[in-house]
Write a protein that holds these residues in place. Structure first.
Motif, PDB file in Angstrom:
ATOM      1  N   SER A  48      29.190  43.183  17.457  1.00  0.00           N
ATOM      2  CA  SER A  48      29.135  42.349  18.647  1.00  0.00           C
ATOM      3  C   SER A  48      27.950  41.399  18.545  1.00  0.00           C
ATOM      4  O   SER A  48      26.845  41.790  18.185  1.00  0.00           O
ATOM      5  N   VAL A  49      28.192  40.150  18.874  1.00  0.00           N
ATOM      6  CA  VAL A  49      27.168  39.132  18.801  1.00  0.00           C
ATOM      7  C   VAL A  49      26.359  39.162  20.085  1.00  0.00           C
ATOM      8  O   VAL A  49      26.906  39.208  21.189  1.00  0.00           O
ATOM      9  N   SER A  50      25.039  39.148  19.950  1.00  0.00           N
ATOM     10  CA  SER A  50      24.176  39.160  21.119  1.00  0.00           C
ATOM     11  C   SER A  50      24.285  37.840  21.867  1.00  0.00           C
ATOM     12  O   SER A  50      24.556  36.786  21.287  1.00  0.00           O
ATOM     13  N   TRP A  51      24.045  37.898  23.189  1.00  0.00           N
ATOM     14  CA  TRP A  51      24.153  36.678  23.988  1.00  0.00           C
ATOM     15  C   TRP A  51      23.049  35.691  23.635  1.00  0.00           C
ATOM     16  O   TRP A  51      23.202  34.482  23.850  1.00  0.00           O
ATOM     17  N   LYS A  52      21.941  36.184  23.048  1.00  0.00           N
ATOM     18  CA  LYS A  52      20.870  35.278  22.665  1.00  0.00           C
ATOM     19  C   LYS A  52      21.267  34.403  21.483  1.00  0.00           C
ATOM     20  O   LYS A  52      20.720  33.308  21.306  1.00  0.00           O
ATOM     21  N   GLU A  53      22.178  34.900  20.647  1.00  0.00           N
ATOM     22  CA  GLU A  53      22.617  34.127  19.491  1.00  0.00           C
ATOM     23  C   GLU A  53      23.681  33.093  19.836  1.00  0.00           C
ATOM     24  O   GLU A  53      23.985  32.228  19.028  1.00  0.00           O
ATOM     25  N   GLU A 211      13.455  29.165  22.058  1.00  0.00           N
ATOM     26  CA  GLU A 211      12.677  30.103  21.246  1.00  0.00           C
ATOM     27  C   GLU A 211      11.600  30.802  22.077  1.00  0.00           C
ATOM     28  O   GLU A 211      11.451  32.030  22.022  1.00  0.00           O
ATOM     29  N   LYS A 212      10.853  30.032  22.852  1.00  0.00           N
ATOM     30  CA  LYS A 212       9.809  30.647  23.679  1.00  0.00           C
ATOM     31  C   LYS A 212      10.407  31.528  24.768  1.00  0.00           C
ATOM     32  O   LYS A 212       9.891  32.611  25.064  1.00  0.00           O
ATOM     33  N   ALA A 213      11.497  31.063  25.340  1.00  0.00           N
ATOM     34  CA  ALA A 213      12.138  31.860  26.394  1.00  0.00           C
ATOM     35  C   ALA A 213      12.664  33.176  25.843  1.00  0.00           C
ATOM     36  O   ALA A 213      12.572  34.217  26.518  1.00  0.00           O
ATOM     37  N   ASP A 214      13.218  33.168  24.624  1.00  0.00           N
ATOM     38  CA  ASP A 214      13.723  34.404  24.020  1.00  0.00           C
ATOM     39  C   ASP A 214      12.597  35.400  23.770  1.00  0.00           C
ATOM     40  O   ASP A 214      12.796  36.618  23.895  1.00  0.00           O
ATOM     41  N   GLU A 215      11.412  34.905  23.409  1.00  0.00           N
ATOM     42  CA  GLU A 215      10.277  35.806  23.200  1.00  0.00           C
ATOM     43  C   GLU A 215       9.892  36.524  24.492  1.00  0.00           C
ATOM     44  O   GLU A 215       9.686  37.743  24.515  1.00  0.00           O
ATOM     45  N   TYR A 216       9.804  35.765  25.581  1.00  0.00           N
ATOM     46  CA  TYR A 216       9.475  36.388  26.873  1.00  0.00           C
ATOM     47  C   TYR A 216      10.578  37.338  27.334  1.00  0.00           C
ATOM     48  O   TYR A 216      10.308  38.405  27.916  1.00  0.00           O
ATOM     49  N   ALA A 220      10.273  41.339  28.178  1.00  0.00           N
ATOM     50  CA  ALA A 220      10.722  41.885  29.463  1.00  0.00           C
ATOM     51  C   ALA A 220      11.788  42.953  29.267  1.00  0.00           C
ATOM     52  O   ALA A 220      11.789  43.982  29.966  1.00  0.00           O
ATOM     53  N   GLU A 221      12.675  42.745  28.309  1.00  0.00           N
ATOM     54  CA  GLU A 221      13.725  43.734  28.045  1.00  0.00           C
ATOM     55  C   GLU A 221      13.136  45.027  27.506  1.00  0.00           C
ATOM     56  O   GLU A 221      13.576  46.127  27.870  1.00  0.00           O
ATOM     57  N   ALA A 222      12.125  44.916  26.610  1.00  0.00           N
ATOM     58  CA  ALA A 222      11.477  46.119  26.084  1.00  0.00           C
ATOM     59  C   ALA A 222      10.750  46.887  27.184  1.00  0.00           C
ATOM     60  O   ALA A 222      10.801  48.121  27.238  1.00  0.00           O
ATOM     61  N   GLU A 223      10.082  46.160  28.078  1.00  0.00           N
ATOM     62  CA  GLU A 223       9.382  46.820  29.183  1.00  0.00           C
ATOM     63  C   GLU A 223      10.366  47.488  30.142  1.00  0.00           C
ATOM     64  O   GLU A 223      10.128  48.607  30.620  1.00  0.00           O
ATOM     65  N   LEU A 224      11.479  46.808  30.408  1.00  0.00           N
ATOM     66  CA  LEU A 224      12.495  47.398  31.284  1.00  0.00           C
ATOM     67  C   LEU A 224      13.114  48.639  30.650  1.00  0.00           C
ATOM     68  O   LEU A 224      13.355  49.649  31.340  1.00  0.00           O
ATOM     69  N   LYS A 225      13.355  48.585  29.357  1.00  0.00           N
ATOM     70  CA  LYS A 225      13.900  49.757  28.659  1.00  0.00           C
ATOM     71  C   LYS A 225      12.929  50.925  28.701  1.00  0.00           C
ATOM     72  O   LYS A 225      13.326  52.082  28.887  1.00  0.00           O
ATOM     73  N   LYS A 226      11.650  50.627  28.558  1.00  0.00           N
ATOM     74  CA  LYS A 226      10.632  51.676  28.617  1.00  0.00           C
ATOM     75  C   LYS A 226      10.592  52.314  29.997  1.00  0.00           C
ATOM     76  O   LYS A 226      10.515  53.542  30.126  1.00  0.00           O
TER      77      LYS A 226
END
Length: 248
Positions: A48-53, A211-216, A220-226
């Motif tokens: 499955s292709v990620s929505w970011k790609e 690119e910058k938006a994907d980094e942020y 945020a996704e890693a923090e939410l997962k944690k």
């Protein structure tokens, strides 16, 4: 003696027959390979292709709607946004009502056409009033599309309420909570207009600074997962499941 000789001949013939049959089976009759079905777990799975790609135009559904939100045609996008701003200003700032607006538009159209057809018809030919009618196929198609979308929304809500994906459940609850707070602070029309303005600005900014938006977003996704994992360990792991209740 003759009996012994005949017995020996029968034994040797039986051995020769067994050898010839085995040689025939080895040489002339190849072994048949059976084809067994491949289990579904070992089949090639499509990643499955990620929505970011995916491009922003595809995420918005493509077509004229995506072109409108991404300002592919600046005049068209500016015209739609300006018309929405005028409607919002009429109803919110001037406190105009929808029923009054519809009645005033009809009075203006009917009055102009009546005066034109009775007083100025001898100078300028009055155009015929257009016949307005709804096509049956168009109405049925719109109803079918609406029914399909409502069923999809109900199915998504059922999947979220089933508790299979904790992250998705918490995201939906947080989104609904934010919308409820915004709804208590402003009217529905202001909320719809604000969403419409965001659709005209956020996708365009995201496309230009992807690119910058994907980094942020990754942070945020890693923090939410944690946070979700911590919540699941502290709270949800202590709740007994159905299987544990049955065995108990």
């Amino acid at each position: 003696m003759a009996d012994n000789a005949t017995k020996k001949e029968e034994i040797t013939e039986s051995f020769h027959d067994d050898g010839s049959s085995s040689s025939d089976s080895d040489g002339k009759q190849p072994k048949v390979k059976k084809d067994f079905p491949v289990p579904p777990n070992h089949r090639n799975k499509v990643e499955s292709v990620s929505w970011k790609e995916k491009p922003v135009h595809t995420l918005l559904g493509g077509g004229d709607v995506a072109d409108l939100f991404l300002w592919r045609n600046k005049k068209k996008s500016a015209g739609v946004l300006g018309f929405a701003t005028i409607i919002w200003a009429l109803f919110e700032m001037i406190e105009y009502h929808l029923l009054s607006l519809l009645c005033h538009i009809l009075i203006l159209v009917l009055g102009v056409h009546f005066l034109w057809s009775n007083t100025l018809n001898f100078i300028y030919k009055c155009p015929e009033f257009p016949q307005v009618a709804l096509d049956e196929d168009t109405v049925l198609e719109a109803a079918s599309v609406l029914r399909h979308e409502i069923n999809n929304a109900l199915e998504v809500l059922r999947e979220i309420a089933s508790g299979k994906d904790l992250k998705e459940f918490l995201a939906v609850i947080a989104g609904l909570w934010i919308v409820s707070i915004a709804g208590s602070c402003c009217s529905l029309l202001t909320l719809v207009y604000t969403s419409f303005v965001l659709l005209h600005t956020v996708p365009l900014l995201y496309e230009r600074h992807k690119e910058k938006a994907d980094e942020y977003l990754e942070k945020a996704e890693a923090e939410l997962k944690k946070q979700c994992e911590g919540l699941q360990e502290k709270v949800l792991s202590r709740i007994p499941s159905r299987k544990e209740k049955k065995f108990a």
